[in-house]
Design a protein around this motif. Structure first.
Motif, PDB file in Angstrom:
ATOM      1  N   GLU A   1      11.135  -2.518   1.381  1.00 50.08           N
ATOM      2  CA  GLU A   1      10.680  -3.447   2.428  1.00 50.08           C
ATOM      3  C   GLU A   1      11.633  -4.625   2.562  1.00 50.08           C
ATOM      4  OE1 GLU A   1       6.810  -6.283   3.440  1.00 50.08           O
ATOM      5  OE2 GLU A   1       6.732  -4.843   1.787  1.00 50.08           O
ATOM      6  N   ALA A   2      12.078  -5.157   1.416  1.00 55.90           N
ATOM      7  CA  ALA A   2      12.979  -6.308   1.452  1.00 55.90           C
ATOM      8  C   ALA A   2      14.302  -5.948   2.116  1.00 55.90           C
ATOM      9  CB  ALA A   2      13.207  -6.820   0.039  1.00 55.90           C
ATOM     10  N   ASP A   3      14.810  -4.746   1.853  1.00 55.68           N
ATOM     11  CA  ASP A   3      16.076  -4.319   2.448  1.00 55.68           C
ATOM     12  C   ASP A   3      15.958  -4.183   3.960  1.00 55.68           C
ATOM     13  OD1 ASP A   3      17.180  -4.264  -0.050  1.00 55.68           O
ATOM     14  OD2 ASP A   3      16.819  -2.117  -0.366  1.00 55.68           O
ATOM     15  N   VAL A   4      14.846  -3.605   4.432  1.00 50.89           N
ATOM     16  CA  VAL A   4      14.637  -3.448   5.877  1.00 50.89           C
ATOM     17  C   VAL A   4      14.549  -4.823   6.548  1.00 50.89           C
ATOM     18  CG1 VAL A   4      13.078  -2.581   7.664  1.00 50.89           C
ATOM     19  CG2 VAL A   4      13.532  -1.219   5.612  1.00 50.89           C
ATOM     20  N   SER A   5      13.813  -5.749   5.920  1.00 53.21           N
ATOM     21  CA  SER A   5      13.675  -7.101   6.470  1.00 53.21           C
ATOM     22  C   SER A   5      15.032  -7.781   6.569  1.00 53.21           C
ATOM     23  CB  SER A   5      12.729  -7.933   5.590  1.00 53.21           C
ATOM     24  OG  SER A   5      11.446  -7.362   5.557  1.00 53.21           O
ATOM     25  N   GLU A   6      15.869  -7.601   5.567  1.00 61.46           N
ATOM     26  CA  GLU A   6      17.184  -8.217   5.576  1.00 61.46           C
ATOM     27  C   GLU A   6      18.027  -7.699   6.743  1.00 61.46           C
ATOM     28  OE1 GLU A   6      21.056  -8.801   2.614  1.00 61.46           O
ATOM     29  OE2 GLU A   6      19.308  -7.632   1.971  1.00 61.46           O
ATOM     30  N   GLU A   7      17.949  -6.402   7.024  1.00 68.66           N
ATOM     31  CA  GLU A   7      18.709  -5.827   8.134  1.00 68.66           C
ATOM     32  C   GLU A   7      18.204  -6.344   9.482  1.00 68.66           C
ATOM     33  OE1 GLU A   7      21.469  -3.933   7.980  1.00 68.66           O
ATOM     34  OE2 GLU A   7      21.355  -4.413   5.841  1.00 68.66           O
ATOM     35  N   VAL A   8      16.904  -6.451   9.624  1.00 66.93           N
ATOM     36  CA  VAL A   8      16.327  -6.976  10.871  1.00 66.93           C
ATOM     37  C   VAL A   8      16.766  -8.413  11.095  1.00 66.93           C
ATOM     38  CG1 VAL A   8      14.176  -7.579  12.046  1.00 66.93           C
ATOM     39  CG2 VAL A   8      14.366  -5.404  10.810  1.00 66.93           C
ATOM     40  N   ILE A   9      16.697  -9.225  10.039  1.00 67.03           N
ATOM     41  CA  ILE A   9      17.083 -10.634  10.157  1.00 67.03           C
ATOM     42  C   ILE A   9      18.563 -10.748  10.503  1.00 67.03           C
ATOM     43  CG2 ILE A   9      17.358 -12.784   8.858  1.00 67.03           C
ATOM     44  CD1 ILE A   9      14.849 -11.983   7.288  1.00 67.03           C
ATOM     45  N   ARG A  10      19.400  -9.879   9.928  1.00 74.48           N
ATOM     46  CA  ARG A  10      20.834  -9.924  10.204  1.00 74.48           C
ATOM     47  C   ARG A  10      21.119  -9.630  11.673  1.00 74.48           C
ATOM     48  NH1 ARG A  10      24.841  -6.374  10.542  1.00 74.48           N
ATOM     49  NH2 ARG A  10      23.486  -4.627  10.028  1.00 74.48           N
ATOM     50  N   LEU A  11      20.380  -8.674  12.221  1.00 74.83           N
ATOM     51  CA  LEU A  11      20.582  -8.322  13.624  1.00 74.83           C
ATOM     52  C   LEU A  11      20.097  -9.423  14.566  1.00 74.83           C
ATOM     53  CD1 LEU A  11      19.574  -4.549  13.472  1.00 74.83           C
ATOM     54  CD2 LEU A  11      21.877  -5.475  13.776  1.00 74.83           C
ATOM     55  N   LEU A  12      18.968 -10.032  14.221  1.00 76.06           N
ATOM     56  CA  LEU A  12      18.422 -11.104  15.066  1.00 76.06           C
ATOM     57  C   LEU A  12      19.259 -12.367  14.973  1.00 76.06           C
ATOM     58  CD1 LEU A  12      14.569 -10.758  14.431  1.00 76.06           C
ATOM     59  CD2 LEU A  12      15.857 -10.035  16.455  1.00 76.06           C
ATOM     60  N   GLY A  13      19.850 -12.579  13.809  1.00 77.50           N
ATOM     61  CA  GLY A  13      20.600 -13.805  13.592  1.00 77.50           C
ATOM     62  C   GLY A  13      19.836 -14.762  12.711  1.00 77.50           C
ATOM     63  N   TYR A  14      20.474 -15.201  11.646  1.00 78.22           N
ATOM     64  CA  TYR A  14      19.784 -16.076  10.690  1.00 78.22           C
ATOM     65  C   TYR A  14      19.349 -17.393  11.338  1.00 78.22           C
ATOM     66  CZ  TYR A  14      21.077 -12.977   6.858  1.00 78.22           C
ATOM     67  OH  TYR A  14      21.184 -11.896   6.024  1.00 78.22           O
ATOM     68  N   GLU A  15      20.105 -17.819  12.414  1.00 77.22           N
ATOM     69  CA  GLU A  15      19.749 -19.098  13.048  1.00 77.22           C
ATOM     70  C   GLU A  15      18.411 -19.010  13.778  1.00 77.22           C
ATOM     71  OE1 GLU A  15      22.088 -16.625  15.918  1.00 77.22           O
ATOM     72  OE2 GLU A  15      22.208 -17.162  13.784  1.00 77.22           O
ATOM     73  N   ASN A  16      17.933 -17.808  14.038  1.00 74.95           N
ATOM     74  CA  ASN A  16      16.655 -17.636  14.735  1.00 74.95           C
ATOM     75  C   ASN A  16      15.459 -17.506  13.775  1.00 74.95           C
ATOM     76  OD1 ASN A  16      17.804 -17.583  17.378  1.00 74.95           O
ATOM     77  ND2 ASN A  16      18.540 -15.503  16.973  1.00 74.95           N
TER      78      ASN A  16
END
Length: 337
Positions: A1-16
């Motif tokens: 779950e943590a790995d999937v969340s990290e990929e989603v956040i990377r695509l959205l952009g950490y600034e968001n």
């Protein structure tokens, strides 16, 4: 779950992604669980009684994987890629680990030791927590003014102290002579501890051959109990007892019984005979001349008390007769003349 969340956040952009502290009202309160608190209380109790806590390896060699296999007797885990041959098997019981530590210390001039360990044990289909203790040499009393060699009753006292600490009444457990062909415990100075018909512990003086092999003092005692079985017992708070308003009465009786009959069996039978009997304590045990072979004499002091009145001699004598009759019926006991 943590790995999937990290990929989603990377695509959205950490600034968001906005940081937000969790709501303290929704989070669970910290602290120890009741089981953890009980273990901590046991540790404090043992330390207060002079025992030192140690931590040993959970891995042992093939030779000792089945040592002291009284509580866990099944097949244990074997590591596929052990670092050394000495750490190839996950231990099923703990006493060998503590005795190894005791032997090492004795070889370095530490002849008097009282050590214990509480550890989780894992086997296929079973997980449990055990408590083990090893006492070797002598116990110091009043500083070093007096010393007393450790014996069977030292281990028994540790176990009963823990049971008293947890509020577990003595009628919920029993002792039986430990019968085994293993040369680990002394056959005449060891016992199994039972809850009902389930063996939950072993204790006693070590076998002379093991003591010699490990170069330990003659007074070497060991104890291991399945702590999980004890912690699973339901207990209630002790109730206050109003002190008696009337004096107690005592009577001393000596019975001749078979050697295989234990004092504990006799004591339980006596206390079940009549509600006026409040205690039954052994004060003498004799085997020898004037006693038939295979028999022994047990002298017991009986205490009688009524919460309602002062007991008369004829009332006490009637209860004594009931006790004599009950023991004669149950154990073929005879009054020693």
């Amino acid at each position: 779950e943590a790995d999937v969340s990290e990929e989603v956040i990377r695509l959205l952009g950490y600034e968001n992604i906005h940081s937000k502290l969790p709501d303290a009202s929704l989070s669970s309160q910290g602290g120890l669980t009741p089981r953890q608190k009980t273990k901590l209380a046991i540790r404090r109790h043992l330390r207060a009684n002079g025992l030192t806590e140690i931590v040993t390896y959970s891995l042992v060699d093939e030779k000792h994987a089945d040592s002291f296999a009284y509580l866990n007797t099944g097949v244990g885990y074997k590591l596929k890629n052990p670092m050394t041959d000495d750490h190839e098997y996950l231990r099923k019981n703990m006493l060998w680990s503590l005795l190894d530590v005791a032997s090492y210390n004795c070889a370095h001039q530490e002849k008097n030791l009282a050590i214990y360990e509480i550890s989780d044990l894992d086997m296929p289909g079973k997980a449990s927590t055990h408590l083990s203790a090893v006492l070797i040499g002598e116990e110091s009393l009043e500083g070093d003014l007096h010393k007393r060699p450790y014996d069977f009753f030292s281990a028994k006292g540790i176990f009963e102290g823990i049971m008293h600490l947890l509020g577990i009444a003595e009628n919920r457990y029993s002792y039986e002579r430990l019968v085994s062909d293993r040369l680990e415990f002394h056959p005449g100075q060891s016992a199994g501890i039972y809850l009902g018909r389930t063996l939950i512990g072993v204790m006693g003086v070590l076998h002379p051959s093991l003591i010699k092999a490990m170069d330990l003092p003659e007074s070497s005692v060991a104890l291991e109990i399945d702590l999980s079985a004890i912690l699973d017992l339901k207990t209630s708070a002790e109730k206050a007892v109003v002190p008696a308003r009337f004096p107690s009465v005592s009577r001393d009786l000596a019975f001749v019984v078979d050697q295989k009959v234990s004092y504990e069996e006799i004591r339980k039978e006596i206390k079940h005979t009549d509600k006026l009997i409040v205690d039954a304590e052994i004060f003498d045990l004799y085997e020898g001349s004037n006693i038939a072979q295979g028999k022994k004499s047990i002298a017991i002091s009986l205490s009688f008390l009524s919460p309602e009145k002062t007991l008369k001699d004829e009332e006490v004598n009637a209860v004594v007769d009931k006790v004599v009759g009950a023991l004669r019926m149950r154990f073929a006991a005879e009054i020693r003349q």
